[in-house]
Design an enzyme around this catalytic site. Structure first.
Site, mmCIF file in Angstrom:
data_model
loop_
_atom_site.group_PDB
_atom_site.id
_atom_site.type_symbol
_atom_site.label_atom_id
_atom_site.label_comp_id
_atom_site.label_asym_id
_atom_site.label_seq_id
_atom_site.Cartn_x
_atom_site.Cartn_y
_atom_site.Cartn_z
ATOM 1 N N SER A 70 45.772 42.703 47.011
ATOM 2 C CA SER A 70 46.870 42.852 46.111
ATOM 3 C C SER A 70 46.628 43.813 44.774
ATOM 4 C CB SER A 70 47.001 41.478 45.633
ATOM 5 O OG SER A 70 47.955 41.496 44.504
ATOM 6 N N HIS A 91 49.277 44.104 49.636
ATOM 7 C CA HIS A 91 50.143 43.251 49.061
ATOM 8 C C HIS A 91 50.667 43.972 47.691
ATOM 9 C CE1 HIS A 91 51.792 39.100 48.196
ATOM 10 N NE2 HIS A 91 51.412 39.214 47.034
ATOM 11 N N ASP A 112 52.990 43.032 44.643
ATOM 12 C CA ASP A 112 53.705 42.192 43.566
ATOM 13 C C ASP A 112 54.662 42.803 42.695
ATOM 14 O OD1 ASP A 112 52.406 39.630 44.393
ATOM 15 O OD2 ASP A 112 50.563 40.654 43.326
ATOM 16 N N MET A 144 57.594 41.811 39.759
ATOM 17 C CA MET A 144 57.918 40.672 39.155
ATOM 18 C C MET A 144 59.001 41.411 38.030
ATOM 19 S SD MET A 144 54.053 39.336 37.765
ATOM 20 C CE MET A 144 52.713 39.499 38.872
ATOM 21 N N HIS A 190 56.067 41.208 47.818
ATOM 22 C CA HIS A 190 56.247 39.846 47.244
ATOM 23 C C HIS A 190 57.047 39.875 46.072
ATOM 24 C CE1 HIS A 190 54.147 36.288 45.155
ATOM 25 N NE2 HIS A 190 55.221 35.866 45.706
ATOM 26 N N MET A 242 58.866 38.651 43.198
ATOM 27 C CA MET A 242 58.726 37.447 42.251
ATOM 28 C C MET A 242 60.068 37.695 41.378
ATOM 29 S SD MET A 242 54.786 36.860 41.648
ATOM 30 C CE MET A 242 54.561 38.500 42.376
ATOM 31 N N MET A 276 52.134 29.713 47.666
ATOM 32 C CA MET A 276 51.633 30.204 46.329
ATOM 33 C C MET A 276 50.388 29.148 45.954
ATOM 34 S SD MET A 276 52.727 33.193 45.425
ATOM 35 C CE MET A 276 51.832 33.344 43.878
ATOM 36 N N GLY A 322 52.673 35.020 38.892
ATOM 37 C CA GLY A 322 53.233 35.844 37.449
ATOM 38 C C GLY A 322 51.873 36.619 36.949
ATOM 39 N N GLY A 351 44.181 36.638 38.524
ATOM 40 C CA GLY A 351 43.050 36.055 38.040
ATOM 41 C C GLY A 351 42.958 34.609 37.679
ATOM 42 N N ASP A 364 48.358 33.096 48.094
ATOM 43 C CA ASP A 364 48.220 33.830 47.268
ATOM 44 C C ASP A 364 47.970 33.253 46.135
ATOM 45 O OD1 ASP A 364 48.620 36.154 45.758
ATOM 46 O OD2 ASP A 364 50.718 36.231 46.016
ATOM 47 N N GLY A 365 46.778 33.823 45.467
ATOM 48 C CA GLY A 365 46.508 33.276 44.079
ATOM 49 C C GLY A 365 44.991 32.567 44.093
ATOM 50 N N GLY A 366 44.188 33.248 43.535
ATOM 51 C CA GLY A 366 42.752 32.463 43.257
ATOM 52 C C GLY A 366 42.023 32.651 44.579
ATOM 53 N N GLY A 406 43.379 39.650 45.021
ATOM 54 C CA GLY A 406 43.628 40.650 44.053
ATOM 55 C C GLY A 406 42.192 40.778 43.322
HETATM 56 C C1 DX5 Z 1 50.439 36.458 41.483
HETATM 57 C C2 DX5 Z 1 50.406 37.574 42.477
HETATM 58 C C3 DX5 Z 1 49.316 37.674 43.265
HETATM 59 C C4 DX5 Z 1 48.239 38.025 42.571
HETATM 60 C C5 DX5 Z 1 46.933 37.310 42.841
HETATM 61 O O1 DX5 Z 1 51.423 36.019 40.864
HETATM 62 O O2 DX5 Z 1 51.339 36.947 43.298
HETATM 63 O O3 DX5 Z 1 49.647 38.298 44.673
HETATM 64 O O4 DX5 Z 1 47.981 39.491 42.887
HETATM 65 O O5 DX5 Z 1 45.846 37.670 42.199
HETATM 66 P P1 DX5 Z 1 44.645 37.158 42.087
HETATM 67 O O6 DX5 Z 1 43.997 37.119 43.703
HETATM 68 O O7 DX5 Z 1 43.615 37.687 41.145
HETATM 69 O O8 DX5 Z 1 44.546 35.670 42.066
HETATM 70 ZN ZN ZN Z 2 51.630 38.164 45.309
#
Ligand code: DX5
Ligand code: ZN
Length: 213
Positions: free
Chosen positions: A9, A33, A35, A37, A64, A66, A136, A141, A144, A170-172, A192
């Site tokens: 990401s 990926h 993102d 927003m 993606h 959002m 998710m 948003g 990290g 996606d996320g963590g 990411g």
């Molecule tokens: C969060 C994004 C993710 C983000 C993940 O809202 O959709 O794609 O980049 O970041 P990490 O991998 O750091 O959780």
């Molecule tokens: Zn994402």
């Protein structure tokens, strides 16, 4: 189970040198990926389709959104910028099928996403229409955040319903949580911080892949 895919990401990359950043992961990335927003569906804002247009890579772009109620012309901007897939959020759209069908009419892969607290039942009506589902594993948003393991029952249930569908998380995601998601049935891993946050991005990707063996 469908092929395992790694999707770095770029939210965690240095956007001022985005094409160099992507070049570092190109050989091992299955998707990039991206993102987006809007400051409405999620509080933060990021890049737009004009920025995406400037990304030069042979790796397919996984966009993606959002974004609250993305219009056809808004989505078109990302398709024109070279998106391979476009993901919309169930929570962000009054009738997600409108957006899904628009994406597919443009010969781009369509995906639907749900936030950690949204029930899987919300997207069952769209499973026949989409190419991928994004579960998710953090609140959308920010990069990290900590992986929410309570989302895994949704992945397991969806894998039972759709043995061959791409299920993205996606996320963590890091080597440890990727394994948890993999064991639950996910096959597309967005990361990411655990890739672009590391000095050696190739080693970081290999660590995730090794955890899935
Ligand atoms: C969060 C994004 C993710 C983000 C993940 O809202 O959709 O794609 O980049 O970041 P990490 O991998 O750091 O959780
Ligand atoms: Zn994402």
């Amino acid at each position: 189970m469908p092929k395992t895919k790694i999707a770095p990401s770029i939210l965690s990359a240095d956007l001022s040198r985005i094409n160099n950043e992507i070049r570092e992961v190109e050989e091992y990335a299955d998707l990039i990926h991206v993102d987006i927003m809007d400051g409405i569906f999620v509080p933060s804002t990021t890049i737009d389709s004009n920025f995406v247009k400037k990304i030069k890579t042979k790796v397919p772009l996984d966009v993606h959104l959002m974004v609250h109620e993305p219009s056809s012309s808004y989505i078109q901007g990302f398709i024109d910028a070279g998106a391979y897939s476009v993901t919309i959020h169930e929570e962000a759209c009054k009738d997600p099928l409108n957006q899904i069908e628009f994406i597919k009419r443009n010969k781009v892969k369509a995906a639907v996403s749900i936030k950690p607290n949204t029930l899987l039942s919300r997207i069952i009506p769209y499973l026949d229409a989409v190419d991928m589902v994004l579960i998710m594993t953090v609140e959308p948003g920010w990069a990290g955040q900590k992986f929410v393991e309570a989302t895994m029952p949704k992945v397991k249930e969806l894998r039972k319903l759709r043995p061959n569908m791409d299920i993205e998380v996606d996320g963590g995601i890091n080597p440890y949580t990727a394994r948890i998601a993999f064991d639950s049935g996910a096959n597309v891993f967005v990361a990411g911080t655990s890739i672009f946050g590391k000095k050696n991005r190739v080693t970081a990707i290999k660590e995730i892949l090794n955890s899935l063996k």
